[in-house]
Scaffold this active site. Structure first.
Site, PDB file in Angstrom:
ATOM      1  N   GLY A   1       7.836   1.525  12.213  1.00  0.00           N
ATOM      2  CA  GLY A   1       7.681   0.749  10.988  1.00  0.00           C
ATOM      3  C   GLY A   1       8.423  -0.563  10.914  1.00  0.00           C
TER       4      GLY A   1
ATOM      5  NE  ARG B   1      -2.347  -6.111  12.062  1.00  0.00           N
ATOM      6  CZ  ARG B   1      -1.677  -6.856  11.242  1.00  0.00           C
ATOM      7  NH1 ARG B   1      -1.705  -8.165  11.367  1.00  0.00           N
ATOM      8  NH2 ARG B   1      -0.951  -6.312  10.279  1.00  0.00           N
TER       9      ARG B   1
ATOM     10  CE1 TYR C   1      -4.827  -2.375   7.630  1.00  0.00           C
ATOM     11  CE2 TYR C   1      -4.581  -3.791   9.546  1.00  0.00           C
ATOM     12  CZ  TYR C   1      -4.730  -2.536   8.996  1.00  0.00           C
ATOM     13  OH  TYR C   1      -4.770  -1.456   9.824  1.00  0.00           O
TER      14      TYR C   1
ATOM     15  N   GLY D   1       6.323   0.641  17.271  1.00  0.00           N
ATOM     16  CA  GLY D   1       5.104   0.137  17.900  1.00  0.00           C
ATOM     17  C   GLY D   1       5.077  -1.370  17.783  1.00  0.00           C
ATOM     18  NE  ARG D   2       3.526  -3.925  12.158  1.00  0.00           N
ATOM     19  CZ  ARG D   2       2.279  -3.865  11.652  1.00  0.00           C
ATOM     20  NH1 ARG D   2       1.461  -4.874  11.804  1.00  0.00           N
ATOM     21  NH2 ARG D   2       1.891  -2.808  10.972  1.00  0.00           N
TER      22      ARG D   2
ATOM     23  CB  CYS E   1     -24.371 -10.465  11.669  1.00  0.00           C
ATOM     24  SG  CYS E   1     -25.234 -11.575  12.745  1.00  0.00           S
ATOM     25  CD  GLU E   2     -20.412  -6.844   8.663  1.00  0.00           C
ATOM     26  OE1 GLU E   2     -20.114  -6.935   7.447  1.00  0.00           O
ATOM     27  OE2 GLU E   2     -21.061  -5.924   9.153  1.00  0.00           O
TER      28      GLU E   2
ATOM     29  CE1 TYR F   1      -0.819   0.243  15.167  1.00  0.00           C
ATOM     30  CE2 TYR F   1       0.758  -1.466  14.571  1.00  0.00           C
ATOM     31  CZ  TYR F   1       0.470  -0.139  14.838  1.00  0.00           C
ATOM     32  OH  TYR F   1       1.471   0.788  14.797  1.00  0.00           O
TER      33      TYR F   1
ATOM     34  CD  GLU G   1       7.361   8.877  15.586  1.00  0.00           C
ATOM     35  OE1 GLU G   1       6.622   8.370  14.712  1.00  0.00           O
ATOM     36  OE2 GLU G   1       7.478  10.094  15.745  1.00  0.00           O
TER      37      GLU G   1
HETATM   38  N1  LLP Z   1       4.936   6.622  13.870  1.00  0.00           N
HETATM   39  C1  LLP Z   1       3.972   7.002  13.024  1.00  0.00           C
HETATM   40  C2  LLP Z   1       3.928   8.394  12.583  1.00  0.00           C
HETATM   41  C3  LLP Z   1       3.011   6.077  12.575  1.00  0.00           C
HETATM   42  O1  LLP Z   1       2.083   6.454  11.721  1.00  0.00           O
HETATM   43  C4  LLP Z   1       3.072   4.737  13.033  1.00  0.00           C
HETATM   44  C5  LLP Z   1       2.074   3.753  12.606  1.00  0.00           C
HETATM   45  C6  LLP Z   1       4.105   4.382  13.933  1.00  0.00           C
HETATM   46  C7  LLP Z   1       5.019   5.348  14.315  1.00  0.00           C
HETATM   47  C8  LLP Z   1       4.264   2.993  14.455  1.00  0.00           C
HETATM   48  O2  LLP Z   1       4.498   2.096  13.427  1.00  0.00           O
HETATM   49  P1  LLP Z   1       4.932   0.582  13.754  1.00  0.00           P
HETATM   50  O3  LLP Z   1       6.293   0.640  14.384  1.00  0.00           O
HETATM   51  O4  LLP Z   1       3.929   0.005  14.679  1.00  0.00           O
HETATM   52  O5  LLP Z   1       4.934  -0.073  12.438  1.00  0.00           O
HETATM   53  N2  LLP Z   1      -3.133  -0.951  11.926  1.00  0.00           N
HETATM   54  C9  LLP Z   1      -2.045  -1.319  11.052  1.00  0.00           C
HETATM   55  C10 LLP Z   1      -0.800  -0.492  11.322  1.00  0.00           C
HETATM   56  C11 LLP Z   1      -1.019   0.993  11.232  1.00  0.00           C
HETATM   57  C12 LLP Z   1       0.215   1.773  11.493  1.00  0.00           C
HETATM   58  C13 LLP Z   1      -0.068   3.216  11.576  1.00  0.00           C
HETATM   59  N3  LLP Z   1       1.059   4.023  11.885  1.00  0.00           N
HETATM   60  C14 LLP Z   1      -1.805  -2.821  11.195  1.00  0.00           C
HETATM   61  O6  LLP Z   1      -2.511  -3.474  11.959  1.00  0.00           O
HETATM   62  O7  LLP Z   1      -0.939  -3.384  10.523  1.00  0.00           O
END
Ligand code: LLP
Length: 400
Positions: free
Chosen positions: A224, A297, A301, A260-261, A326-327, A355, A258
């Protein structure tokens, strides 16, 4: 990074990832937890290219997976099984079975019903499944509603009382081994208070479980951490770690993150070429070869991504950057100040490493872009561009 050279060499639309930047982010976050037992399990969904996951494997990361497909990717990429976590609200029986057979670190449970399935399947296999329970602390993470997960109004996790009941049940089961606790309140978080509050609530639960002889080994805080797309204030990894560790005094527990981003978003660039400029009355459109099927994205969003017009200067005016799909919702940016552009000019969409490709599709029978990694000044293809043949391969045999 020489975007023009990369665009000429690999064509557009194209995803480019700076692996050295990913390393830097990983080390910064890992370093913030120095001196504590900690595991960073990379959220594979953010960017699941095998070479990217392999890169994190080499750095020592684990993997947080949300489908058995992602679990398989993690294994293929070389993440050791004892660093793989399987999360998600709707795991199928086959997925659960395979996760238990593969003996991963733990499965994050999100409901009573799921606990029952996991117990039943572990029993069938004559195994004991290591589990963790995802607690929903009912905290408003103050982010976009689509990526907010820690409120009771969201589908994720279970409330504290349900979690307690589930832990007791797991403790009394021969086939379940409760080893962890999990929470993840949302994505693109830019405020520390909700993170601290959630961590406090979960840590209190850990203590009350200790009192009834349930000793957990892993404190999984989810992902997150937000990043800068534009002018957001972001959380310093050190402050993030301190906020969490501050809630864990007296507990001998491994912190699991965990992310990601935070690790991949600003390492990634989406390269797209201008095809045409046009005006509908006063409204200016720049039509490019990349589209919502490549990077959804902005459409989904209303997300902002910084756009760089490579080697272009001069007076700017507002334009929508749109793709060939086509949107009306097919845009990469709205009302963006851009200089005059010509056919074949290159635009670079920044912060596209998380993402981006992974949320892509083949809508309008568009092959997905190629992906390129750049490491220590060297570029290499890590996924080839999809061809028309790739797109029809699974249908062709059924044509009568
Ligand atoms: N752990 C869990 C249980 C999650 O649901 C997620 C993201 C992460 C870790 C990783 O979160 P991060 O560190 O990447 O924020 N598609 C959306 C983001 C969806 C996130 C879903 N869950 C976007 O493009 O902003």
């Amino acid at each position: 990074m020489n975007f023009k050279e990369l665009a000429n060499k690999y064509q557009t639309p194209l995803y480019v990832y700076d692996l050295d930047y990913m390393t830097k982010q990983y080390e910064a976050l890992k370093g913030a937890f120095r001196g504590r037992k900690a595991l960073l399990a990379y959220a594979v969904k953010a960017n699941s290219n095998l070479s990217v996951v392999r890169h994190f494997a080499k750095l020592g990361a684990g993997a947080d997976c949300v489908s058995i497909g992602e679990v398989r990717r993690a294994f293929l990429a070389g993440i050791p099984k004892y660093k793989i976590i399987f999360s998600g609200v709707g795991k199928g029986d086959d997925e659960i079975r395979e996760a238990i057979e593969r003996d991963i670190l733990y499965i994050n449970l999100e409901s009573d019903g799921e606990l029952e399935r996991v117990e039943m399947i572990a029993k069938e296999l004559g195994a004991q499944a290591r589990i963790s329970i995802r607690v929903n602390p009912n905290i408003d993470p103050k982010t976009h509603p689509y990526i907010s997960t820690g409120l009771h109004a969201n589908k994720f996790g279970v409330d504290i009382n349900t979690a307690k009941r589930m832990y007791i049940r797991a403790k009394n089961s021969q086939h379940l081994d409760p080893v962890g606790i999990h929470s993840h309140i949302g994505s693109q978080l830019t405020e520390l208070d909700p993170i601290r509050e959630a961590s406090e609530i979960v840590a209190d639960l850990v203590r009350s479980l200790q009192a009834i002889d349930i000793d957990l080994k892993f404190f999984d805080v989810g992902g997150g951490l937000g990043i800068k797309y534009k002018d957001e204030t972001t959380i310093d990894p050190y402050d993030y770690a301190q906020a969490i560790l501050g809630t864990l005094t007296g507990l001998d527990i491994t912190v699991v993150g965990e992310p990601g981003r935070y690790l991949t978003a600003n390492a990634g660039y989406f390269l797209t070429k201008v095809m045409y400029e046009k005006k509908n009355d006063d409204k200016r459109f720049v039509i490019v070869d990349g589209a919502m099927n490549d990077l959804i994205r902005p459409s989904l969003y209303n997300a902002y991504h910084y756009v760089e017009a490579v080697d272009k200067e001069g007076e700017t005016s507002r334009a929508d950057i749109v793709g060939p799909v086509c949107e009306s919702g097919d845009f990469l940016a709205k009302d963006y100040e851009l200089p005059a552009l010509e056919h074949d000019d290159l635009l670079v969409i920044h912060s596209a490493g998380a993402y981006g490709f992974g949320m892509g599709s083949n809508y309008n029978t568009r092959g997905r872009s190629a992906e390129v990694a750049v490491e220590e000044g060297q570029d290499r293809l890590i996924r080839r561009r999809e061809t028309f043949e790739d797109l029809i391969a699974l249908e062709k045999e059924f044509l009568d």
